[in-house]
Design a protein around this motif. Structure first.
Motif, PDB file in Angstrom:
ATOM      1  N   LEU A 128      38.176  40.512  76.733  1.00 10.93           N
ATOM      2  CA  LEU A 128      37.201  41.198  77.581  1.00 10.93           C
ATOM      3  C   LEU A 128      35.969  40.331  77.807  1.00 10.93           C
ATOM      4  O   LEU A 128      35.382  40.332  78.895  1.00 10.93           O
ATOM      5  N   GLY A 129      35.576  39.558  76.775  1.00  7.97           N
ATOM      6  CA  GLY A 129      34.421  38.675  76.915  1.00  7.97           C
ATOM      7  C   GLY A 129      34.624  37.647  78.005  1.00  7.97           C
ATOM      8  O   GLY A 129      33.683  37.290  78.722  1.00  7.97           O
ATOM      9  N   GLY A 130      35.859  37.134  78.161  1.00  8.56           N
ATOM     10  CA  GLY A 130      36.115  36.174  79.230  1.00  8.56           C
ATOM     11  C   GLY A 130      35.804  36.741  80.594  1.00  8.56           C
ATOM     12  O   GLY A 130      35.164  36.082  81.428  1.00  8.56           O
ATOM     13  N   SER A 131      36.227  37.977  80.855  1.00 11.51           N
ATOM     14  CA  SER A 131      35.960  38.610  82.152  1.00 11.51           C
ATOM     15  C   SER A 131      34.477  38.938  82.330  1.00 11.51           C
ATOM     16  O   SER A 131      33.919  38.765  83.410  1.00 11.51           O
ATOM     17  N   LEU A 132      33.833  39.384  81.251  1.00  6.63           N
ATOM     18  CA  LEU A 132      32.413  39.732  81.356  1.00  6.63           C
ATOM     19  C   LEU A 132      31.543  38.487  81.521  1.00  6.63           C
ATOM     20  O   LEU A 132      30.558  38.512  82.271  1.00  6.63           O
ATOM     21  N   PHE A 133      31.887  37.400  80.832  1.00  8.50           N
ATOM     22  CA  PHE A 133      31.149  36.150  81.015  1.00  8.50           C
ATOM     23  C   PHE A 133      31.347  35.616  82.428  1.00  8.50           C
ATOM     24  O   PHE A 133      30.425  35.076  83.039  1.00  8.50           O
ATOM     25  N   MET A 134      32.573  35.743  82.945  1.00  5.65           N
ATOM     26  CA  MET A 134      32.840  35.337  84.323  1.00  5.65           C
ATOM     27  C   MET A 134      31.951  36.106  85.284  1.00  5.65           C
ATOM     28  O   MET A 134      31.389  35.545  86.225  1.00  5.65           O
ATOM     29  N   GLN A 135      31.778  37.402  85.024  1.00  4.40           N
ATOM     30  CA  GLN A 135      30.960  38.237  85.899  1.00  4.40           C
ATOM     31  C   GLN A 135      29.482  37.915  85.755  1.00  4.40           C
ATOM     32  O   GLN A 135      28.759  37.780  86.750  1.00  4.40           O
ATOM     33  N   SER A 136      29.003  37.768  84.510  1.00  4.97           N
ATOM     34  CA  SER A 136      27.576  37.535  84.294  1.00  4.97           C
ATOM     35  C   SER A 136      27.142  36.148  84.758  1.00  4.97           C
ATOM     36  O   SER A 136      26.014  35.970  85.212  1.00  4.97           O
ATOM     37  N   ARG A 137      28.026  35.167  84.663  1.00  2.00           N
ATOM     38  CA  ARG A 137      27.697  33.808  85.084  1.00  2.00           C
ATOM     39  C   ARG A 137      27.913  33.587  86.580  1.00  2.00           C
ATOM     40  O   ARG A 137      27.671  32.493  87.091  1.00  2.00           O
ATOM     41  N   GLU A 138      28.429  34.624  87.250  1.00  6.22           N
ATOM     42  CA  GLU A 138      28.595  34.596  88.707  1.00  6.22           C
ATOM     43  C   GLU A 138      29.396  33.369  89.158  1.00  6.22           C
ATOM     44  O   GLU A 138      28.951  32.569  89.983  1.00  6.22           O
ATOM     45  N   ILE A 139      30.571  33.204  88.561  1.00 10.91           N
ATOM     46  CA  ILE A 139      31.466  32.115  88.961  1.00 10.91           C
ATOM     47  C   ILE A 139      31.840  32.304  90.425  1.00 10.91           C
ATOM     48  O   ILE A 139      32.323  33.378  90.810  1.00 10.91           O
ATOM     49  N   PRO A 140      31.629  31.293  91.271  1.00  8.46           N
ATOM     50  CA  PRO A 140      31.668  31.520  92.719  1.00  8.46           C
ATOM     51  C   PRO A 140      33.038  31.626  93.353  1.00  8.46           C
ATOM     52  O   PRO A 140      33.185  32.288  94.381  1.00  8.46           O
TER      53      PRO A 140
END
Length: 249
Positions: A128-140
């Motif tokens: 779940l952290g992988g998806s949340l970090f992807m969202q918070s870091r705004e991977i383009p």
């Protein structure tokens, strides 16, 4: 270059275990044998490689404020971000169920050795952290989200593989009785985390140099502007003095 940088950064610098200490339950429980650690690590890589890009698509085209504008102008103001956790967990649970079916079908021995920890990947905070970090870091982009998912999975795989190999060797070592088991495992994990911290400057040196050069250029430019202002002020003062002198004469 951006993909390579993100890939190595997610493995070494932002390692799920050693940087954020996510997924520690499975990391500690399934790291007694290398063979078991390899199986679980491969499953984590697969789940992260699939769920992070899928959740990126959900976030971009469904969950973000204004993400539904592709349905029409009347949906542009909708904000479904409050559903992020539910949607992400549903995607992860689906992928974990798929992995469980595949492992049970083609590797029953590995399925039995993993036991309850294979379905527990669904609630593994590293996934779940992988998806949340992807969202918070705004991977383009979708490609970068795939790179981040694969890199994060490989980082977790390397962590559990390393500790499993060390724990197998520790069996033949004279560990003090008070530190046997999880005690020495926690100590080794802390030392490994300190070691992984040394990778922190691996991809940032060039950026720092660029920032220093940019700062120096800005300072030089400011200095030149100030010198021009001083010269202009001196010229005006001299001109005013000459005019005053002419008027007086």
């Amino acid at each position: 270059m951006e993909h390579i940088e993100l890939f190595f950064k997610s493995i070494f610098i932002d390692n799920m275990v050693f940087a954020t200490f996510l997924g520690m339950c499975s990391y500690l429980a399934v790291s007694k044998k290398v063979s078991t650690a390899v199986g679980l690590g491969a499953a984590v890589i697969f789940v992260l490689a699939v769920t992070v890009p899928v959740n990126w698509l959900l976030d971009q085209y469904l969950l973000q404020p204004g993400a539904l504008k592709w349905l029409g102008a009347e949906y542009a103001d909708y904000d479904l971000s409050f559903l992020s956790f539910i949607m992400f967990i549903a995607t992860i649970a689906t992928m974990v169920q798929l992995v469980e079916i595949i492992v049970e079908k083609f590797a029953p021995a590995l399925y039995n050795s993993l036991g309850i920890f294979l379905p527990l990947i669904a609630v593994n905070c590293a996934i779940l952290g992988g998806s949340l970090f992807m969202q918070s870091r705004e991977i383009p982009t979708l490609g970068l989200s795939l790179t981040y998912g694969v890199g994060s999975g490989i980082g977790w795989f390397l962590a559990i593989l390393a500790i499993a190999a060390i724990r197998e060797k520790i069996r033949y070592s004279s560990v003090p009785p008070a530190l046997r088991g999880l005690g020495i495992t926690f100590i080794i994990t802390g030392l490994m985390a300190i070691g992984f911290m040394s990778f922190g400057g691996m991809l940032t040196g060039g950026d720092d140099e660029g920032k220093k050069e940019e700062t120096t250029a800005v300072q030089v430019e400011k200095k030149e502007v100030e010198e021009k202002k001083v010269e202009t002020t001196e010229e005006k003062a001299e001109e005013l003095a000459n005019n005053t002198k002419e008027i007086t004469e």
